[in-house]
Write a protein that holds these residues in place. Structure first.
Motif, PDB file in Angstrom:
ATOM      1  N   ASP A 149      48.042  57.143 -16.572  1.00 15.50           N
ATOM      2  CA  ASP A 149      47.211  56.009 -16.118  1.00 15.50           C
ATOM      3  C   ASP A 149      46.369  55.470 -17.265  1.00 15.50           C
ATOM      4  OD1 ASP A 149      48.244  56.248 -13.584  1.00 15.50           O
ATOM      5  OD2 ASP A 149      46.517  57.348 -12.788  1.00 15.50           O
ATOM      6  N   TRP A 150      45.836  56.365 -18.081  1.00 17.91           N
ATOM      7  CA  TRP A 150      45.029  55.963 -19.227  1.00 17.91           C
ATOM      8  C   TRP A 150      45.877  55.227 -20.261  1.00 17.91           C
ATOM      9  CZ3 TRP A 150      45.322  58.637 -24.158  1.00 17.91           C
ATOM     10  CH2 TRP A 150      44.381  58.197 -25.093  1.00 17.91           C
ATOM     11  N   LEU A 151      47.044  55.752 -20.568  1.00 21.05           N
ATOM     12  CA  LEU A 151      47.889  55.133 -21.590  1.00 21.05           C
ATOM     13  C   LEU A 151      48.359  53.740 -21.184  1.00 21.05           C
ATOM     14  CD1 LEU A 151      49.991  58.215 -22.745  1.00 21.05           C
ATOM     15  CD2 LEU A 151      48.191  57.040 -24.026  1.00 21.05           C
ATOM     16  N   ALA A 165      48.690  67.556 -13.083  1.00 22.03           N
ATOM     17  CA  ALA A 165      47.249  67.307 -13.190  1.00 22.03           C
ATOM     18  C   ALA A 165      46.880  66.788 -14.575  1.00 22.03           C
ATOM     19  CB  ALA A 165      46.477  68.584 -12.877  1.00 22.03           C
ATOM     20  N   TRP A 166      47.665  67.135 -15.572  1.00 28.38           N
ATOM     21  CA  TRP A 166      47.429  66.688 -16.946  1.00 28.38           C
ATOM     22  C   TRP A 166      48.059  65.319 -17.183  1.00 28.38           C
ATOM     23  CZ3 TRP A 166      51.063  67.233 -21.362  1.00 28.38           C
ATOM     24  CH2 TRP A 166      50.439  67.047 -22.604  1.00 28.38           C
ATOM     25  N   LEU A 167      49.316  65.155 -16.728  1.00 27.79           N
ATOM     26  CA  LEU A 167      50.068  63.953 -17.071  1.00 27.79           C
ATOM     27  C   LEU A 167      49.699  62.714 -16.254  1.00 27.79           C
ATOM     28  CD1 LEU A 167      53.640  65.459 -17.595  1.00 27.79           C
ATOM     29  CD2 LEU A 167      52.203  64.381 -19.340  1.00 27.79           C
ATOM     30  N   LEU A 168      49.366  62.878 -14.980  1.00 28.56           N
ATOM     31  CA  LEU A 168      49.074  61.686 -14.165  1.00 28.56           C
ATOM     32  C   LEU A 168      47.884  60.893 -14.700  1.00 28.56           C
ATOM     33  CD1 LEU A 168      49.818  62.761 -10.493  1.00 28.56           C
ATOM     34  CD2 LEU A 168      50.952  60.979 -11.819  1.00 28.56           C
ATOM     35  N   PRO A 169      46.712  61.522 -14.929  1.00 29.28           N
ATOM     36  CA  PRO A 169      45.611  60.729 -15.491  1.00 29.28           C
ATOM     37  C   PRO A 169      45.899  60.254 -16.910  1.00 29.28           C
ATOM     38  CG  PRO A 169      44.916  63.015 -15.080  1.00 29.28           C
ATOM     39  CD  PRO A 169      46.307  62.878 -14.584  1.00 29.28           C
ATOM     40  N   ALA A 228      37.577  62.421 -18.463  1.00 29.12           N
ATOM     41  CA  ALA A 228      38.229  61.123 -18.661  1.00 29.12           C
ATOM     42  C   ALA A 228      38.676  60.978 -20.109  1.00 29.12           C
ATOM     43  CB  ALA A 228      37.272  60.002 -18.288  1.00 29.12           C
ATOM     44  N   TRP A 229      39.758  60.259 -20.294  1.00 28.03           N
ATOM     45  CA  TRP A 229      40.255  59.966 -21.637  1.00 28.03           C
ATOM     46  C   TRP A 229      39.430  58.839 -22.238  1.00 28.03           C
ATOM     47  CZ3 TRP A 229      43.864  62.973 -23.962  1.00 28.03           C
ATOM     48  CH2 TRP A 229      44.539  63.877 -23.145  1.00 28.03           C
ATOM     49  N   PRO A 230      39.254  58.813 -23.563  1.00 30.82           N
ATOM     50  CA  PRO A 230      38.385  57.799 -24.188  1.00 30.82           C
ATOM     51  C   PRO A 230      38.960  56.388 -24.107  1.00 30.82           C
ATOM     52  CG  PRO A 230      39.470  59.124 -25.869  1.00 30.82           C
ATOM     53  CD  PRO A 230      39.809  59.750 -24.543  1.00 30.82           C
ATOM     54  N   GLU A 231      38.125  55.452 -23.722  1.00 25.93           N
ATOM     55  CA  GLU A 231      38.554  54.053 -23.580  1.00 25.93           C
ATOM     56  C   GLU A 231      38.810  53.383 -24.927  1.00 25.93           C
ATOM     57  OE1 GLU A 231      39.270  52.508 -20.757  1.00 25.93           O
ATOM     58  OE2 GLU A 231      38.819  54.352 -19.667  1.00 25.93           O
ATOM     59  N   ASP A 232      38.194  53.905 -25.986  1.00 25.79           N
ATOM     60  CA  ASP A 232      38.291  53.245 -27.291  1.00 25.79           C
ATOM     61  C   ASP A 232      39.195  53.996 -28.266  1.00 25.79           C
ATOM     62  OD1 ASP A 232      36.668  55.440 -27.543  1.00 25.79           O
ATOM     63  OD2 ASP A 232      35.146  54.431 -28.765  1.00 25.79           O
ATOM     64  N   ALA A 233      40.113  54.782 -27.751  1.00 26.27           N
ATOM     65  CA  ALA A 233      40.983  55.574 -28.632  1.00 26.27           C
ATOM     66  C   ALA A 233      41.855  54.665 -29.494  1.00 26.27           C
ATOM     67  CB  ALA A 233      41.857  56.499 -27.805  1.00 26.27           C
TER      68      ALA A 233
END
Length: 197
Positions: free
Chosen positions: A60-62, A53-57, A104-109
């Motif tokens: 996808d974000w990375l 649950a932690w790694l899949l999103p 959601a993970w930040p788009e501008d990281a």
């Protein structure tokens, strides 16, 4: 080696990351059932479900980035997730409740922020190797593929990762950003853990 050489080298990103995440790391380790002396196969299933649950999103974000740690194919996590899923699909594996979705993970990281996130992901493999050594006989015949990892173990990959991190995260601002990313990675994992029954 004297202190002046250390000062000439500049700030140490690894020391900063360890210090920034120390309390979160202890909180996570102390609250994981898989870390108990009497850990069961059900505890392992819950652990894998939490990590998925932690790694899949996160993965996808990375994939949206092509700089920072994502510029180096050595640190891709597809194989790791395949091992995790293979363990969950193993015959006789108990079902486990799925944690709530994380934010959601930040788009501008920034690249440095993502190096911090990757530090937590890569570091988790070191802990996995320790758990494998402690649990492989106890939970046999389950192969514990995810904890075992590849035949070389996590050491060579961790050393390569730390070398790359040190080459790309050097300024005090980058180090602070990496620490913020690492803390966020731990916070999301802790939030998922607290959402599980």
């Amino acid at each position: 080696m004297d202190g002046s050489t250390d000062l000439a080298r500049g700030p140490d990103p690894l020391a900063a990351l360890r210090a920034a995440t120390h309390t979160r790391h202890e909180e996570l380790d102390s609250g994981l059932p898989i870390g108990k002396d009497d850990a069961s196969l059900a505890d392992y299933a819950a652990h894998l479900t939490l990590l998925r649950a932690w790694l899949l999103p996160l993965q996808d974000w990375l994939r949206r980035f092509d700089d920072g740690p994502q510029a180096d194919a050595r640190f891709a996590s597809d194989a790791r997730l395949a091992l995790l899923q293979a363990d969950l699909d193993e015959p006789g594996m108990p079902a486990s409740a799925v944690p709530a979705h994380a934010a959601a993970w930040p788009e501008d990281a920034s690249p440095a922020w993502r190096w911090g996130v990757a530090y937590v992901v890569e570091g988790s493999q070191l802990g996995g190797a320790v758990l494998y050594g402690r649990l492989h006989a106890r939970l046999a015949p389950h192969p514990l593929r995810y904890l075992k990892g590849d035949e070389a173990g996590p050491g060579p990959r961790w050393r390569a990762f730390m070398q790359a991190l040190g080459a790309h995260v050097r300024s005090p601002e980058e180090i602070a950003d990496a620490c913020a990313g690492a803390c966020a990675a731990f916070d999301r994992l802790l939030a998922l853990r607290s959402s599980m029954p």
